[in-house]
Design an enzyme around this catalytic site. Structure first.
Site, PDB file in Angstrom:
ATOM      1  N   HIS A  37       0.826  -1.210   0.000  1.00 15.75           N
ATOM      2  CA  HIS A  37       0.000   0.000   0.000  1.00 15.75           C
ATOM      3  C   HIS A  37       0.862   1.262   0.000  1.00 15.75           C
ATOM      4  CE1 HIS A  37      -2.728  -3.005   2.020  1.00 15.75           C
ATOM      5  NE2 HIS A  37      -3.530  -2.543   1.083  1.00 15.75           N
ATOM      6  N   GLN A  61     -18.186  -7.257  -0.868  1.00 16.40           N
ATOM      7  CA  GLN A  61     -17.307  -8.103  -1.670  1.00 16.40           C
ATOM      8  C   GLN A  61     -16.889  -9.376  -0.937  1.00 16.40           C
ATOM      9  OE1 GLN A  61     -14.352  -4.786  -1.887  1.00 16.40           O
ATOM     10  NE2 GLN A  61     -12.823  -6.420  -1.747  1.00 16.40           N
ATOM     11  N   LYS A 149      -1.375  -7.043  -8.024  1.00 15.66           N
ATOM     12  CA  LYS A 149      -1.577  -8.360  -7.397  1.00 15.66           C
ATOM     13  C   LYS A 149      -3.012  -8.822  -7.608  1.00 15.66           C
ATOM     14  CE  LYS A 149      -2.192  -8.992  -2.941  1.00 15.66           C
ATOM     15  NZ  LYS A 149      -3.413  -9.866  -2.873  1.00 15.66           N
ATOM     16  N   ASP A 150      -3.964  -7.898  -7.449  1.00 20.75           N
ATOM     17  CA  ASP A 150      -5.373  -8.200  -7.733  1.00 20.75           C
ATOM     18  C   ASP A 150      -5.630  -7.886  -9.210  1.00 20.75           C
ATOM     19  OD1 ASP A 150      -6.491  -8.810  -4.952  1.00 20.75           O
ATOM     20  OD2 ASP A 150      -5.501  -6.890  -4.627  1.00 20.75           O
ATOM     21  N   SER A 186      -2.612  -8.423   3.018  1.00 21.89           N
ATOM     22  CA  SER A 186      -3.111  -8.293   4.384  1.00 21.89           C
ATOM     23  C   SER A 186      -3.456  -9.652   4.977  1.00 21.89           C
ATOM     24  CB  SER A 186      -4.352  -7.390   4.403  1.00 21.89           C
ATOM     25  OG  SER A 186      -4.044  -6.108   3.899  1.00 21.89           O
TER      26      SER A 186
END
Length: 283
Positions: A37, A61, A149-150, A186
């Site tokens: 982040h 989500q 990453k996403d 996370s």
């Protein structure tokens, strides 16, 4: 750094930043911040730009059997990290501000959201698209930053922003990793010591397969070897797939950029990762 929790105060705070002649960059997060982040904050800090970060653990989500209740929440530590990194404004709305009584709108992005995590986590990308659309409308940035990453999430957001004429630039930065290659997440805090040691098999298997495919090797052979190595490490695989980097169509054209995308469970922890596959020169 201002910390704002109400929408009318956010509008005022953004207007004050705009009055300085600044561009606005948004970094949306769900908190539990880490170096990945902070890399987004650093990327957003450009001359003449003010950085707004958001922290909101989005219930829409998460599926009914997913980890919403235990998702890590570290508001004070997160706030200190953002302030130290040079963030100008933190937007941290409560659920009732984001989804007030009577809220009834859902955004669904077909195509890029259908397979992979869209299939493994039904409704997940509707929740992502809906909350990101709200954040973009609330902050009205010039640019918003997301991590690769996403990767499927990034594709969904780019499609939504283009289709709905938001007029906002969506920028991505490469996946940030630990020294041994594990993608920062996370959810890594859920891994015990043994699981953490074995989890590095995920980026290693993807890297080996991507290099083999990029050199012209048979994709199915490379994918089968990667799946076998992940199973040997103790992963339970949701998917490991080769796709076109732009459309996420399975397989993709070897002459175009492609990606290997994977999701796998180590114990009770679900990890995702992806690596680029270099185009094969046609001769």
């Amino acid at each position: 750094m201002q910390t704002i929790r109400q929408l009318d105060l956010l509008r005022t705070g953004i207007a004050e930043l705009r009055a300085e002649g600044a561009r606005i960059a948004l970094v949306p997060t769900m908190g539990a911040l880490h170096a990945g982040h902070m890399a987004l904050i650093e990327a957003a800090k450009r001359p003449g730009t003010r950085v707004v970060a958001s922290i909101f653990v989005n219930p829409k989500q998460f599926g009914p059997d997913e980890d919403l209740a235990r998702y890590p929440r570290k508001e004070q530590a997160d706030s200190r990290m953002l302030a130290a990194a040079g963030c100008d404004l933190l937007w941290m709305p409560p659920v009732e501000v984001m989804y007030p009584e009577g809220f009834a709108t859902n955004i669904s992005v077909s195509g890029v959201s259908d397979g992979l995590d869209g299939a493994a986590r039904p409704g997940h990308f509707d929740g992502v698209a809906t909350v990101v659309a709200k954040l973009l409308n609330q902050v009205r940035p010039d640019i918003a930053w997301f991590g690769e990453k996403d990767f499927q999430q990034l594709a969904v957001i780019r499609r939504m922003v283009a289709d709905l004429d938001f007029g906002i630039e969506i920028a991505g930065i490469p996946t940030q990793r630990e020294d041994d290659g594990l993608a920062l997440s996370s959810r890594n805090v859920y891994l015990d010591e043994d699981e953490r040691a074995r989890a590095v098999a995920l980026p290693r298997a993807l890297g080996v397969a991507a290099r083999a495919i990029g050199k012209g090797g048979d994709a199915e052979t490379a994918l089968a070897a990667a799946r076998a190595s992940l199973a040997a490490a103790g992963f339970e695989l949701d998917y490991l797939t080769l796709v076109d980097a732009g459309t996420l169509a399975e397989g993709g054209d070897p002459a175009r950029p492609r990606r290997l995308l994977a999701a796998a469970r180590m114990g009770s922890t679900r990890l995702i990762d992806n690596v680029a596959v270099d185009p094969i020169e046609q001769g």
